[in-house]
Write a protein that holds these residues in place. Structure first.
Motif, mmCIF file in Angstrom:
data_model
loop_
_atom_site.group_PDB
_atom_site.id
_atom_site.type_symbol
_atom_site.label_atom_id
_atom_site.label_comp_id
_atom_site.label_asym_id
_atom_site.label_seq_id
_atom_site.Cartn_x
_atom_site.Cartn_y
_atom_site.Cartn_z
ATOM 1 N N ARG A 173 -5.700 -5.628 8.280
ATOM 2 C CA ARG A 173 -5.148 -6.982 8.441
ATOM 3 C C ARG A 173 -3.633 -6.952 8.665
ATOM 4 N NH1 ARG A 173 -8.052 -11.740 5.058
ATOM 5 N NH2 ARG A 173 -10.145 -11.461 5.901
ATOM 6 N N GLY A 174 -3.112 -5.763 8.929
ATOM 7 C CA GLY A 174 -1.688 -5.629 9.235
ATOM 8 C C GLY A 174 -0.781 -5.654 8.025
ATOM 9 N N ILE A 175 -1.317 -5.333 6.859
ATOM 10 C CA ILE A 175 -0.541 -5.373 5.616
ATOM 11 C C ILE A 175 -0.475 -3.971 5.022
ATOM 12 C CG2 ILE A 175 -0.395 -6.321 3.276
ATOM 13 C CD1 ILE A 175 -2.194 -8.649 4.355
ATOM 14 N N ASN A 176 0.723 -3.464 4.812
ATOM 15 C CA ASN A 176 0.907 -2.173 4.155
ATOM 16 C C ASN A 176 1.084 -2.428 2.663
ATOM 17 O OD1 ASN A 176 1.859 0.274 3.065
ATOM 18 N ND2 ASN A 176 2.803 0.862 5.008
ATOM 19 N N SER A 177 -0.019 -2.371 1.921
ATOM 20 C CA SER A 177 0.020 -2.732 0.506
ATOM 21 C C SER A 177 0.829 -1.737 -0.315
ATOM 22 C CB SER A 177 -1.397 -2.854 -0.051
ATOM 23 O OG SER A 177 -2.139 -1.669 0.169
ATOM 24 N N ALA A 178 0.879 -0.484 0.113
ATOM 25 C CA ALA A 178 1.680 0.508 -0.606
ATOM 26 C C ALA A 178 3.166 0.190 -0.493
ATOM 27 C CB ALA A 178 1.389 1.910 -0.073
ATOM 28 N N LYS A 179 3.610 -0.147 0.705
ATOM 29 C CA LYS A 179 5.025 -0.494 0.906
ATOM 30 C C LYS A 179 5.380 -1.759 0.142
ATOM 31 C CE LYS A 179 8.600 -1.232 4.400
ATOM 32 N NZ LYS A 179 9.216 -2.349 3.649
ATOM 33 N N LYS A 180 4.480 -2.751 0.147
ATOM 34 C CA LYS A 180 4.761 -3.982 -0.590
ATOM 35 C C LYS A 180 4.956 -3.686 -2.067
ATOM 36 C CE LYS A 180 3.034 -7.975 0.184
ATOM 37 N NZ LYS A 180 4.217 -8.652 0.755
ATOM 38 N N LEU A 181 4.137 -2.791 -2.611
ATOM 39 C CA LEU A 181 4.272 -2.451 -4.020
ATOM 40 C C LEU A 181 5.604 -1.775 -4.298
ATOM 41 C CD1 LEU A 181 3.298 -2.081 -6.903
ATOM 42 C CD2 LEU A 181 2.016 -0.058 -6.149
#
Length: 211
Positions: A173-181
């Motif tokens: 979905r185009g979301i880098n959850s690791a980077k957001k964290l």
């Protein structure tokens, strides 16, 4: 050898004590009360699962969907909610007639309340506690540390053991959850081992994603 150089990563004298999803035998999982309970009961780490809302907020929830641990079914007759009911497979988990966290913004998520996932545990506290953001949990631990601290296991800095959930799903979905964290942790100087030690909140990040 160890897979981390963090001084808090393991205890050579005893197993680490994890407050799994807070204190989910006493409270519904991932609630502010459950996190505080784990803190004062002497957990070495409060274990969190992180999911992401439609508007990019990180909330603490084990599943990518909401039915099992919130009262979202009470809103099923609302047209805006009914239209977003899905049946979907994410990783090895199947969800039927459920609602994806990533299809709702934080304001909508804040309408919901937590409920106990398992019928064999007490339902008395269902409907009381709201869904929490990762920021809420970090700020809670900061506040508790700055207040009286704790008496049980008081020689150990209580930390956060954070699991990145469903990385591939969000990546699609185009979301880098690791980077957001990491970006969120950086705002609290918790994105490095040294920062975690300085701030008094040890951080361990885990993921079942191969990379």
């Amino acid at each position: 050898g160890l897979i981390s150089e963090a001084p808090y990563f393991c205890n050579t004298e005893r197993p680490l004590i994890m407050g799994h999803r807070g204190s989910l035998t006493h409270y519904p999982e991932h609630t502010i009360a459950g996190y505080a309970d784990a803190y004062f009961m002497g957990a070495d780490f409060i274990e969190l699962d992180v999911q992401i809302t439609k508007d990019g907020y990180q909330i603490t929830n084990h599943d990518a969907c909401l039915k099992e641990s919130t009262n979202i079914e009470q809103f099923a007759t609302y047209a805006s909610f009914a239209d977003r009911m899905v049946t979907i497979n994410i990783g090895h988990t199947s969800y039927t007639d459920d609602w994806l966290i990533n299809d709702f913004d934080l304001q909508e998520i804040n309408m919901l309340a937590r409920r106990q996932r398992y019928n064999y545990r007490s339902q008395w506290l269902d409907g009381i506690f709201k869904v929490q953001t990762l920021d809420n949990v970090i700020q809670l631990v900061q506040m508790l540390n700055a207040d009286e601290g704790r008496r049980l296991n008081s020689d150990v800095m209580p930390g956060l053991y954070i699991e990145i959930k469903d990385f591939d799903f969000y990546d699609d979905r185009g979301i880098n959850s690791a980077k957001k964290l990491i970006d969120t942790l950086a705002t609290y100087n918790l994105d490095t081992i040294a920062g975690s030690v300085t701030e008094g909140i040890p951080i361990v990040i885990q993921s079942y994603h191969k990379e």
